[in-house]
Structure formats: C-alpha cells, structure tokens
Design a protein around this motif. Structure first.
Motif, mmCIF file in Angstrom:
data_model
loop_
_atom_site.group_PDB
_atom_site.id
_atom_site.type_symbol
_atom_site.label_atom_id
_atom_site.label_comp_id
_atom_site.label_asym_id
_atom_site.label_seq_id
_atom_site.Cartn_x
_atom_site.Cartn_y
_atom_site.Cartn_z
ATOM 1 N N UNK A 1 -1.780 9.230 -8.834
ATOM 2 C CA UNK A 1 -1.403 9.308 -10.243
ATOM 3 C C UNK A 1 0.022 8.816 -10.480
ATOM 4 N N UNK A 2 0.732 8.475 -9.407
ATOM 5 C CA UNK A 2 2.141 8.105 -9.512
ATOM 6 C C UNK A 2 2.287 6.592 -9.676
ATOM 7 N N UNK A 3 2.411 6.151 -10.920
ATOM 8 C CA UNK A 3 2.510 4.718 -11.199
ATOM 9 C C UNK A 3 3.836 4.148 -10.707
ATOM 10 N N UNK A 4 4.869 4.979 -10.644
ATOM 11 C CA UNK A 4 6.171 4.491 -10.185
ATOM 12 C C UNK A 4 6.124 4.104 -8.710
ATOM 13 N N UNK A 5 5.501 4.934 -7.894
ATOM 14 C CA UNK A 5 5.375 4.617 -6.471
ATOM 15 C C UNK A 5 4.516 3.370 -6.282
ATOM 16 N N UNK A 6 3.440 3.265 -7.046
ATOM 17 C CA UNK A 6 2.592 2.075 -6.932
ATOM 18 C C UNK A 6 3.386 0.817 -7.276
ATOM 19 N N UNK A 7 4.176 0.882 -8.351
ATOM 20 C CA UNK A 7 4.974 -0.270 -8.749
ATOM 21 C C UNK A 7 6.036 -0.612 -7.727
ATOM 22 N N UNK A 8 6.687 0.408 -7.178
ATOM 23 C CA UNK A 8 7.715 0.174 -6.161
ATOM 24 C C UNK A 8 7.108 -0.435 -4.907
ATOM 25 N N UNK A 9 5.896 -0.013 -4.558
ATOM 26 C CA UNK A 9 5.211 -0.568 -3.384
ATOM 27 C C UNK A 9 4.977 -2.066 -3.551
ATOM 28 N N UNK A 10 4.591 -2.478 -4.754
ATOM 29 C CA UNK A 10 4.350 -3.897 -5.009
ATOM 30 C C UNK A 10 5.655 -4.691 -5.002
ATOM 31 N N UNK A 11 6.729 -4.102 -5.521
ATOM 32 C CA UNK A 11 8.032 -4.775 -5.505
ATOM 33 C C UNK A 11 8.543 -4.939 -4.070
ATOM 34 N N UNK B 1 10.234 5.505 4.249
ATOM 35 C CA UNK B 1 9.106 5.375 3.318
ATOM 36 C C UNK B 1 9.300 6.250 2.085
ATOM 37 N N UNK B 2 9.689 7.500 2.298
ATOM 38 C CA UNK B 2 9.751 8.462 1.188
ATOM 39 C C UNK B 2 11.072 8.440 0.431
ATOM 40 N N UNK B 3 12.194 8.307 1.144
ATOM 41 C CA UNK B 3 13.505 8.513 0.522
ATOM 42 C C UNK B 3 14.300 7.236 0.291
ATOM 43 N N UNK B 4 14.090 6.219 1.129
ATOM 44 C CA UNK B 4 14.866 4.984 0.995
ATOM 45 C C UNK B 4 14.077 3.958 0.184
ATOM 46 N N UNK B 5 12.873 3.631 0.636
ATOM 47 C CA UNK B 5 12.047 2.646 -0.081
ATOM 48 C C UNK B 5 11.299 3.271 -1.253
ATOM 49 N N UNK B 6 11.011 4.579 -1.150
ATOM 50 C CA UNK B 6 10.302 5.327 -2.202
ATOM 51 C C UNK B 6 8.908 4.761 -2.477
ATOM 52 N N UNK B 7 8.148 4.563 -1.381
ATOM 53 C CA UNK B 7 6.788 4.032 -1.501
ATOM 54 C C UNK B 7 5.753 5.016 -0.957
ATOM 55 N N UNK B 8 6.133 6.286 -0.841
ATOM 56 C CA UNK B 8 5.175 7.250 -0.318
ATOM 57 C C UNK B 8 5.636 8.677 -0.494
ATOM 58 N N UNK B 9 4.740 9.589 -0.147
ATOM 59 C CA UNK B 9 5.010 11.020 -0.179
ATOM 60 C C UNK B 9 4.718 11.606 1.199
ATOM 61 N N UNK B 10 5.330 12.758 1.475
ATOM 62 C CA UNK B 10 5.119 13.424 2.768
ATOM 63 C C UNK B 10 4.312 14.694 2.569
ATOM 64 N N UNK C 1 0.842 -1.199 0.000
ATOM 65 C CA UNK C 1 0.000 0.000 0.000
ATOM 66 C C UNK C 1 0.880 1.253 0.000
ATOM 67 N N UNK C 2 0.695 2.186 -0.931
ATOM 68 C CA UNK C 2 1.440 3.448 -0.921
ATOM 69 C C UNK C 2 1.039 4.319 0.280
ATOM 70 N N UNK C 3 1.977 5.132 0.752
ATOM 71 C CA UNK C 3 1.770 5.938 1.958
ATOM 72 C C UNK C 3 1.713 7.429 1.656
ATOM 73 N N UNK C 4 0.939 8.129 2.483
ATOM 74 C CA UNK C 4 1.042 9.570 2.650
ATOM 75 C C UNK C 4 1.420 9.796 4.106
ATOM 76 N N UNK C 5 2.599 10.352 4.322
ATOM 77 C CA UNK C 5 3.215 10.360 5.658
ATOM 78 C C UNK C 5 2.869 11.618 6.440
ATOM 79 N N UNK C 6 2.376 11.391 7.662
ATOM 80 C CA UNK C 6 1.978 12.472 8.562
ATOM 81 C C UNK C 6 2.520 12.130 9.961
ATOM 82 N N UNK C 7 3.855 12.175 10.149
ATOM 83 C CA UNK C 7 4.426 11.795 11.445
ATOM 84 C C UNK C 7 4.199 12.877 12.496
ATOM 85 N N UNK C 8 4.159 12.446 13.758
ATOM 86 C CA UNK C 8 3.937 13.353 14.879
ATOM 87 C C UNK C 8 5.122 13.384 15.841
ATOM 88 N N UNK C 9 5.683 12.218 16.181
ATOM 89 C CA UNK C 9 6.691 12.186 17.228
ATOM 90 C C UNK C 9 7.497 10.891 17.167
#
Length: 460
Positions: A425-435, A393-402, A375-383
């Motif tokens: 709309x980002x097919x690359x992130x979707x594909x990376x998530x499945x990989x 998630x965003x920079x190493x695995x590349x399966x989400x956006x912040x 599942x692709x992520x939208x990251x909303x960290x708190x603490x």
C-alpha cells in the motif's frame, strides 16, 4: 588438475589479451557472481581459467547442467579444479572448517596448477589472479610468482570497507581485538559520509564467531595485496564507501551485461509459466538464498503467514544445494494461492511484470538483483553482511521495510501479513524503488568504463 574446454586449434593467442585465473571460495554465493563476472570478461575478449573445487567442478560440468552449457559457449573460458580437502561427510555449512581446509589443501597445489596452465599456452600466461573473500592466500601465492592480483568482492562495498576498518576499530577501542564484539554500546560510523550503524550490523558481529573475525583480520592483509577491489555495485548506491580506499572500484550493475543465467542448483522453470498467469504486480516472491536455514517453528510461522495474505506467492524452499533441509509444513497450511519450488531462476522472476515484492534475506546478490529491477523489499536478514544491507534498503535507499520479531524471537504470521500489506500500500516506497532502478541503469556506463580500465591495467 582436471581441465575442460581444450584450446581451439583454429584460434591463435593474441598478445596483449589478459589471462585471468579466477578462484572463488567454494560456495554458490561466491561461485555464481564470479562466474557471471568472468562471462563479462570473456565478452571483452579476455581469457579466463576458472578454478573450482573438485566437487563444484563436477556440478559445473554435469551433463545437461545449465552452467555446463553456458561455459561451453565461451571459448575464452576454461575450467580447472583442485581438491578443497572437505570430506563428503563434512558439513559444508561449517564455514570455519571449509575455510581452514580449503586454505591448507589448495594453497600447496596452486603453484603447480599455475605452471601447468601456463605450459598449455606459453604465449598467453596467467597475467592476473582474481579471488573472492576467503581466498586471499592465492593473492599471496601470485605475489610470490610475480602475478598481479585483484579481489572480486561478492558483497557490498560498505561491508568490504568495514572489514578493512577492523584494525582501526580495534585501535580506537571500539571493538575487542579477540572477537570483534563491541567494547561498549555505541553505533559505529566507518567514515564521515557513511551511515551510523549498530555494532550488530557489522558483518562479523552476528556470527559471534572469533574464528571468522580473526580470519578476516588476517584475510585483509592478503586482500591488500590486490591492486583493485572490484565490487558489483555502483558509485551512487554506496558513494561513502568509495572514499575509504582508492582500491575500491564499482563495476556494476553486472546484471546489465548478463545474457546467460547461471545457477549451481537445478532451477524449476515451471514457476515462470505460473508467473505468466498472475496479474501484474501481484506475486510475493520469497527466497533466502543458498546458505540460510530456518528453524522449524519459524518455518511454520512463515507458511501460515503466506496463507494469511490470500495473495499469490512464489516460495523457494531449497532442496538441491547439497545441504539437507527437512521442513515439515504445518497441517493447517493450505498454500492454495502459491507455488513452492526447490530453486528458481531469480533474475527472471525479479524482472517479471507479475512481481510485487521480495521477501529476502538481504544477501548482496539478491539485493542488487532486486534494486536493479525496481522491486520493493521486505527484509529478513540472518547473518553476516545481511544486516548492513538491510540498513541500506530500509534507511538509506528507502526501498523496503523490515520485519520485527515477537517476544519469542520469531517473526510471527501476523507480522508477515501486516508488513506485506503495508508495503504493497506504500506508493512512496514503490516510487523510490523505480527511481533507484533508473539511477542504477544510468550508472552502467561508469561501471563499464571502470571495467575497461581494469582490463587495460591487467594487460600491462
């Protein structure tokens, strides 16, 4: 001491079967994953005594509670409890209070509990104590009694490596010895094969809490008494972390072993029926875990942002975890395309074909459950470690956006809409998530092998 699940009179103790005493810190983010892990141990034939606080004992054993049904199905698991010393009127979100009170109260009572448990089964005494973070004092008690110890870390291996690096970072002049804050503005690299991270991503930094930093500095001394540091992760997910200590052992993904879904909170299963009615890959799932609370003006922006999407959404607005949450929905909020629940069966939601993406606080349990299901992520960290997980998630695995905050410090409704649209709309992130999902599933054999080695060591 309270106990349940009396030993079956028809069963006989088997010599060589390890008997684990599992002791989680008394919050859902530690209880749930350790309970999940003990169920896996039980399937390997191990005996488990699960020690919880009195308050959580009653939740686990409540009539009709899902945890109660799950536990009763395991003859190898027995529940016991001790008071944690936290008064009913105390705020359990005050981590400093809960940590200090739990240590002071439970520590003095643990030796007697161990004696009582062993007296009930003299042929199969406790052979290993497994703790989560903040309960390292129990390893010290076990060490004094000649009992082996292990740590079950409920967060990422990288976050554990960071805590284990505290003294070196102090000695290097990177962080202040009194509060863990950076002495100068710089990125931190815990080892040569781990990513550079902002100081704000260190799991103690964003709490701005000298108590927690100093507690973890001391806690690591206790946790180093453990023979193994068990992590619900895989080697390929965090390869660099495992070079930092020979104690670290990846035993994940634990979700692959779990058939019983557990939650301390009452799950609203009607959301699964609602999901069944939605098109494939259409639902935006929004959940911020068991501890996070949101300010009212930010809650308003989130609500109106979900409205702007004009897409189906499933939103968890927590109601039943013991923390009073009074959220007022804005007058203009329609929510007509979504469903709002107090708590959801998250593992089932994330594996549902209707899921499109996960707006998450990036707690480790949620992170693992999301990547395991592709599942692709939208990251909303708190603490805490959530910022470190966002980095992965965003920079190493590349399966989400912040999400980006506006000038007022809020994540605005327009940003919510734009980032969701961008992600979907980002097919690359979707594909990376499945990989990434495929890689984690392949790692299961290694995790199972490591778990078997750990169990065999506990027998000796």
């Amino acid at each position: 001491m309270r106990a349940s699940n009396k030993p079956d009179s028809n069963s006989q103790s088997v010599m060589g079967i390890p008997h684990f005493l599992a002791i989680p810190f008394p919050i859902p983010g530690h209880i749930n994953p350790l309970m999940q892990f003990t169920q896996v141990l039980a399937k390997y034939g191990c005996k488990i005594t699960f020690l919880s606080s009195d308050e959580n004992y009653h939740k686990l054993k409540s009539a009709g509670g899902e945890h109660g049904r799950v536990l009763e199905s395991h003859s190898h698991i027995k529940l016991v409890s001790l008071p944690d010393g936290v008064d009913p009127e105390d705020d359990r979100k005050d981590q400093a209070k809960v940590i200090s009170t739990t240590i002071n109260t439970m520590r003095a009572k643990l030796p007697k509990l161990i004696e009582d448990v062993n007296a009930l089964d003299i042929d199969n005494n406790i052979s290993c104590i497994i703790v989560t973070k903040n309960m390292g004092w129990a390893l010290e008690v076990g060490h004094q009694l000649g009992i082996k110890g292990a740590l079950f870390w409920p967060a990422s291996a990288t976050s554990l490596a960071s805590f284990n690096s505290i003294q070196r970072l102090i000695d290097d002049g990177t962080i202040d010895s009194k509060n863990g804050l950076p002495i100068r503005k710089q990125e931190i690299q815990l080892s040569s094969n781990l990513p550079l991270m902002e100081a704000a991503a260190m799991p103690w930094y964003c709490l701005d809490n000298a108590f927690f930093f100093l507690h973890m500095k001391q806690e690591m001394q206790n946790l180093n008494l453990a023979e193994r540091w068990l992590c619900n992760t895989t080697f390929d997910l965090e390869a660099g972390a495992f070079s930092t200590s020979p104690k670290l052992l990846p035993i994940g993904p634990l979700m692959a072993n779990e058939h019983n879904m557990c939650s301390l909170s009452q799950e609203d299963i009607t959301c699964l029926e609602w999901m069944d009615q939605q098109p494939p890959q259409s639902v935006i799932y929004v959940s911020f875990g068991t501890m996070v609370t949101m300010k009212s003006n930010q809650f308003k922006e989130l609500a109106l942002g979900l409205d702007l999407l004009r897409r189906p959404f499933l939103w968890v607005v927590r109601k039943d975890n013991g923390i009073v949450v009074n959220y007022a929905y804005p007058d203009e909020f329609r929510g007509s395309q979504g469903k709002i629940v107090g708590w959801a069966p998250q593992k089932k939601i994330l594996s549902h074909p209707a899921i499109a993406c996960f707006i998450s606080h990036c707690g480790w349990n949620s992170t693992m459950e999301g990547v395991y299901n592709g599942v692709p992520f939208l990251c909303w960290p708190f603490c805490s470690d959530q910022f470190m997980n966002k980095k992965y998630i965003c920079d190493v695995w590349k399966v989400g956006l912040a999400f980006q905050r506006g000038g007022n410090g809020l994540i605005l409704r327009e940003e919510i809409k734009n980032k969701v649209d961008q992600l979907l709309d980002d097919e690359e992130i979707k594909g990376t998530s499945l990989k990434l999902m495929e890689m984690i599933i392949k790692n299961k054999a290694q995790g199972d092998g490591n778990l078997s080695k750990f169990i065999n060591c506990a027998k000796e």
